[in-house]
Scaffold this motif. Structure first.
Motif, short mmCIF file in Angstrom:
data_model
loop_
_atom_site.label_atom_id
_atom_site.label_comp_id
_atom_site.label_asym_id
_atom_site.label_seq_id
_atom_site.Cartn_x
_atom_site.Cartn_y
_atom_site.Cartn_z
N PRO A 483 0.84 -1.33 0.02
CA PRO A 483 0.29 -0.36 -0.26
C PRO A 483 1.25 1.23 -0.25
CG PRO A 483 -1.80 -1.54 1.22
CD PRO A 483 -0.08 -2.45 1.32
N THR A 484 2.00 0.89 -0.02
CA THR A 484 2.97 1.95 0.18
C THR A 484 4.12 2.16 -0.70
OG1 THR A 484 4.11 1.49 2.02
CG2 THR A 484 2.16 2.96 2.87
N GLN A 485 4.32 1.36 -1.14
CA GLN A 485 5.84 1.32 -1.82
C GLN A 485 5.05 1.39 -3.08
OE1 GLN A 485 8.02 -2.15 -1.70
NE2 GLN A 485 9.90 -1.22 -1.45
N PHE A 486 6.28 1.63 -4.34
CA PHE A 486 5.44 1.54 -5.62
C PHE A 486 7.03 1.38 -6.57
CE2 PHE A 486 5.95 6.07 -6.88
CZ PHE A 486 5.96 6.76 -5.39
N THR A 487 5.98 1.01 -8.05
CA THR A 487 7.51 1.19 -9.11
C THR A 487 7.23 1.38 -10.59
OG1 THR A 487 9.46 -0.09 -9.84
CG2 THR A 487 6.99 -1.65 -9.28
N PHE A 488 7.02 1.27 -11.47
CA PHE A 488 7.37 1.74 -12.39
C PHE A 488 8.39 1.65 -13.41
CE2 PHE A 488 7.63 6.51 -10.96
CZ PHE A 488 8.58 6.80 -11.20
N ARG A 489 8.80 1.96 -15.11
CA ARG A 489 9.71 1.94 -15.45
C ARG A 489 9.91 2.98 -16.38
NH1 ARG A 489 10.33 -4.02 -16.23
NH2 ARG A 489 12.15 -4.12 -17.39
N VAL A 490 10.45 3.78 -16.74
CA VAL A 490 10.79 4.45 -17.99
C VAL A 490 12.27 4.99 -18.60
CG1 VAL A 490 11.80 6.30 -16.53
CG2 VAL A 490 10.13 6.83 -18.85
N ASP A 491 12.29 4.62 -20.21
CA ASP A 491 13.40 4.53 -20.47
C ASP A 491 13.99 6.14 -21.15
OD1 ASP A 491 13.23 2.31 -20.80
OD2 ASP A 491 12.57 1.91 -22.75
N SER A 492 15.45 6.61 -19.76
CA SER A 492 15.92 7.64 -20.21
C SER A 492 17.01 7.69 -20.95
CB SER A 492 16.12 8.07 -18.78
OG SER A 492 16.97 7.93 -18.30
N TRP A 493 17.67 8.30 -21.29
CA TRP A 493 19.09 9.24 -21.88
C TRP A 493 20.17 7.99 -20.83
CZ3 TRP A 493 16.93 12.10 -18.54
CH2 TRP A 493 17.52 13.07 -18.00
N MET A 494 20.08 7.57 -19.62
CA MET A 494 20.32 7.03 -18.59
C MET A 494 20.04 5.24 -19.27
SD MET A 494 20.45 9.57 -15.69
CE MET A 494 18.67 9.79 -15.41
N GLY A 495 19.45 5.33 -19.61
CA GLY A 495 19.28 3.72 -19.95
C GLY A 495 18.02 3.78 -18.87
N GLU A 496 16.99 2.05 -18.79
CA GLU A 496 15.91 2.03 -18.63
C GLU A 496 15.50 2.79 -16.53
OE1 GLU A 496 12.33 -1.19 -18.81
OE2 GLU A 496 13.72 -1.45 -17.52
N LEU A 497 14.81 3.15 -16.63
CA LEU A 497 14.96 3.42 -15.11
C LEU A 497 13.44 3.09 -14.18
CD1 LEU A 497 15.16 7.49 -15.23
CD2 LEU A 497 16.83 6.01 -14.57
N GLN A 498 14.12 2.21 -13.13
CA GLN A 498 13.22 1.69 -12.42
C GLN A 498 13.40 1.69 -11.10
OE1 GLN A 498 13.83 -2.69 -14.08
NE2 GLN A 498 12.20 -3.22 -12.55
N PRO A 499 12.33 3.03 -10.79
CA PRO A 499 12.63 3.07 -8.75
C PRO A 499 11.98 2.33 -8.17
CG PRO A 499 10.46 5.08 -9.90
CD PRO A 499 11.09 3.27 -11.04
#
Ligand code: ACM
Length: 790
Positions: A483-499
């Motif tokens: 309920p309080t922790q999340f993630t997503f994916r997005v490509d950037s100039w640094m590579g794929e980001l996954q927080p």
């Protein structure tokens, strides 16, 4: 086959004499995937009688024939015998004879028909025949090939690889092998980065002090450069030389300090980075020098394009010079960009005089330059979009940097045409949005600032991200891990980001995964979504007319001749596919299957050395020809991705030419196939806990890693270069054991207590840290398995 059939096949593929089906993308071991592939219903194959009886009509490809026969012999293991009466016929018919030097608009289309009677390859030009031959060679397995009809042509005309042989010198033979790879990937440009701060590699007749004083004795003679051009030409590959002006000029400054904006004295640059020496645009001698040098370059390189670099100009020398400031005032040049544009205009005129067109990195883009220039973008889609919108021509290299270690899938998703938001960032009636700002500290450079917004929508979550100074982009796969922790994916100039971020009131904390490396972060809630920058997209005609393709780039700060193939191959095939194949060929799983096929094909048929290099360095590290324990251990690891390794060296004060490239990290493939396979099995098991096959496969792999540890540990102990990995081996053993326990628990339907789960997470978090430039990639699938426990 009756005489009329080939003609009929060529003109109208719909009325074939047998039932055909369009092969779905990815059913044959081809990469790049062709535009159109058809196979007879029920399949069938042609068994080859070797050597093939090759006939060529319409152009002279005599020089290529022995090479093709040799590659077929290597692929099939057949002996070198004379062509027999029963040999399988390969008829190559070339419609139009053209000059043997490939051009930017050379027609590379071809049609390949494999029937029960033999093979025909129809091509518009010799270059189409060469591309078609690579496709044909990819189809040959166990001395047979499938019956198939392929109609093919590239989506983009410019498909290249840039190799930096300035920072680390690459021998001629090494470069020739990469050119073989370029041709095998049906690419057509070898962009040769010949000068930089750390070395001037172009041997000049008029200015021999360049190679004598500024190359440490490592340079290419004019004869060697002509040899490279000839070698590439015979493979249908253009050679575009890059001589970097006015920056990246420390080596030039050592040889010719009189041309620089500050008096010097100068020394050879031994570090990696961006440095101050700049040519003096107010000095007429500089233009005379460039004129003479470009004349020499143009004599050797026939390509219409000449790359002048132009990137990363640190203007301090210009700003600090009273004479240059006065010159700028006289010419009405308001800043260093205007001065660089003035310089580029002068250089462009010189190039024109030598019948060459000017190409350079984003920094040469300026309204004062004519639209005849070509811009190679390393700054990304915002820059490339603006270039195309203003009707300048460009090619994409951001996202295709292969020295920036990334999973192949990241490069594969890197579409050349800038992507829009499709109104996905509009928050509609009844939708709730939360926005968070964050700071992302890196190991080198300023922390990245930005924000993201997650929208709770009827069809599920969607969201977007705003990096400071960059246009907004949509994120994907937003998932709540708790309920309080999340993630997503997005490509950037640094590579794929996954927080992976945990919310506590109005604060967030956690980490951003950049590729396989975790970077800790904190952030806080924004009262509302920020303004953001909407990407400005060129229209369809501008995209089509102005974006010519792209280039993979291999900068060589941490790449030398011993490891170059490990970083380029087979991953450059993925870039080649993005640039050759239809825009909608995007299935990543399928790409990886075909990538595995071209990996072995490129070693066997083309002679690329990615496996040989790794094997040789492993023998050196293990002090033994029995490298199997090291190989098994290495499968659980990956080099730290993004520019983490470069930045760690920078922090340690080792980001220099003197740094040996002798670690395990230097020869680890950029991503681990075994980990990706394991990850797929974990996904299958999470989707269906009863999937015994997946459970067994995971168990087998984890057992193999665990049982290997006592075998690899003595190897790690005996060599000081491997010793930093001893704790890594311990962690691989622990994580393998953890995975096995998780499997046991799943099978016995036993749940772990919260404290046990927390302890396991702690162990994984500890093991996820980069050690000796290596990441234990095994952490990630096991973490996924652990999360599925909850
Ligand atoms: C570049 O990466 N500086 C072109």
């Amino acid at each position: 086959m009756p005489w009329f059939l080939p003609r009929l096949l060529f003109t109208c593929s719909l009325i074939l004499p047998f039932a055909v089906i369009a092969a779905p993308a990815g059913t044959l071991p081809l990469m790049p995937w062709p535009q159109q592939v058809e196979q007879p219903e029920g399949g069938g194959s042609l068994v080859l009688t070797m050597p093939l009886a090759i006939q060529v009509e319409g152009d002279n490809l005599k020089e290529s024939l022995p090479r093709w026969q040799q590659r077929l012999a290597r692929q099939t293991g057949s002996p070198d015998l004379p062509v027999s009466a029963s040999a399988t016929p390969l008829n190559i018919r070339i419609a139009r004879q053209v000059d043997e030097v490939p051009q930017p608009d050379s027609d590379e289309s071809y049609r390949l028909v494999v029937s029960a009677d033999g093979i025909t390859l129809d091509a518009a030009t010799r270059f189409g025949a060469m591309r078609g031959m690579e496709t044909l060679l990819q189809l040959v397995h166990n001395s047979a090939l499938p019956l198939v009809t392929i109609n093919d042509r590239p989506r983009f005309p410019w498909r290249g690889i840039m190799i930096d042989s300035a920072r680390h010198f690459m021998p001629v033979e090494t470069l020739k092998r990469q050119i073989d790879g370029i041709a095998a990937a049906r690419m057509n440009v070898f962009h040769w980065h010949l000068t930089d701060d750390q070395g001037w590699r172009f041997a000049s007749r008029h200015f021999p002090q360049l190679q004598e004083k500024a190359s440490d004795g490592l340079w290419y003679s004019q004869q060697q450069m002509r040899d490279i051009v000839s070698y590439a030409t015979r493979r249908g590959v253009r050679v575009v030389p890059e001589i970097d002006f006015p920056g990246h000029a420390s080596a030039l400054a050592v040889a010719m300090p009189e041309l620089m904006a500050a008096p010097g004295p100068y020394q050879m640059e031994r570090g990696w980075g961006v440095f101050k020496p700049l040519l003096d645009p107010s000095n007429e001698q500089v233009y005379q020098f460039i004129d003479t040098l470009v004349g020499e370059v143009a004599e050797i390189f026939p390509d219409p394009w000449l790359h002048i670099g132009g990137d990363e100009v640190d203007p301090s020398q210009w700003n600090d010079s009273a004479a240059i400031r006065q010159f700028m005032q006289q010419k009405g040049l308001k800043d260093s960009q205007a001065l660089q544009a003035y310089f580029n205009q002068r250089v462009e005129k010189i190039l024109e005089k030598h019948q060459r067109r000017m190409m350079g990195w984003d920094e040469i883009y300026h309204a004062d330059l004519p639209r005849s220039i070509l811009i190679q973008s390393w700054r990304g889609p915002d820059s490339l979009g603006e270039i195309a919108k203003n009707n300048y021509q460009g090619i994409l290299s951001t996202g295709f940097y292969l020295d920036q270690a990334q999973p192949a899938a990241f490069h594969y998703r890197n579409e050349v045409w800038p992507q829009g938001l499709k109104e996905g960032d509009r928050i509609r009636e009844g939708e709730a949005a939360q926005s968070w700002k964050f700071s992302l500290p890196r190991l080198k450079g300023k922390p990245l600032q930005g924000s993201f917004t997650l929208i709770d929508a009827v069809g599920g979550w969607r969201g977007f991200i705003d990096f400071e100074g960059r246009s907004r982009r949509m994120v994907r796969e937003i998932r709540w891990l708790s309920p309080t922790q999340f993630t997503f994916r997005v490509d950037s100039w640094m590579g794929e980001l996954q927080p992976v971020l945990t919310q506590a009131g109005d604060n967030i904390s956690g980490y951003w995964r950049i590729g396989n490396v975790r970077y800790p972060t904190v952030g806080s809630r924004l009262p509302q979504p920020p303004q953001g920058i909407t990407p400005e997209l060129p229209d369809e005609a501008q995209l089509k007319n102005n974006l010519l393709g792209g280039e993979a780039a291999l900068w060589s700060e941490i790449i030398d001749e011993n490891v170059i193939d490990v970083r380029l191959w087979p991953r450059a095939f993925v870039v080649a596919e993005r640039l050759w194949s239809a825009k909608d060929v995007t299935d990543e799983k399928n790409m990886y299957q075909r990538l595995a096929a071209v990996d072995s094909w490129s070693a066997v048929s083309v002679g690329l050395q990615q496996h040989a290099e790794t094997q040789l360095q492993m023998m050196r590290l293990a002090n033994s020809s029995d490298t199997i324990p090291l190989q098994i251990f290495a499968q659980a690891l990956e080099p730290a991705q993004f520019y983490t390794r470069q930045h760690l060296k920078y922090q340690a004060g080792h980001y220099t030419q003197a740094e040996p490239l002798n670690r395990l990290a230097d020869i680890l493939p950029t991503e681990s196939n075994k980990i990706r396979e394991l990850d797929q099995q974990v996904d299958a098991l999470i989707a269906n806990r009863g999937d015994r096959k997946a459970a067994q496969a995971i168990r087998r792999q984890l057992e193999a890693w665990r049982q290997n540890i006592p075998l690899v540990e003595p190897m790690l102990t005996q060599n000081p270069q491997l010793r930093p990995l001893i704790p890594v081996a311990g962690q691989v053993a622990q994580i393998s054991q953890m995975g096995l326990s998780l499997l046991d628990a799943m099978e016995k339907e036993r749940a772990f207590g919260a404290r046990e789960v927390a302890k396991m997470h702690q162990l994984l978090d500890q093991a996820a840290l980069t050690q000796d430039e290596v990441v234990i990639a095994l952490v990630y699938p096991i973490e996924k398995l652990l999360r599925s426990e909850r």
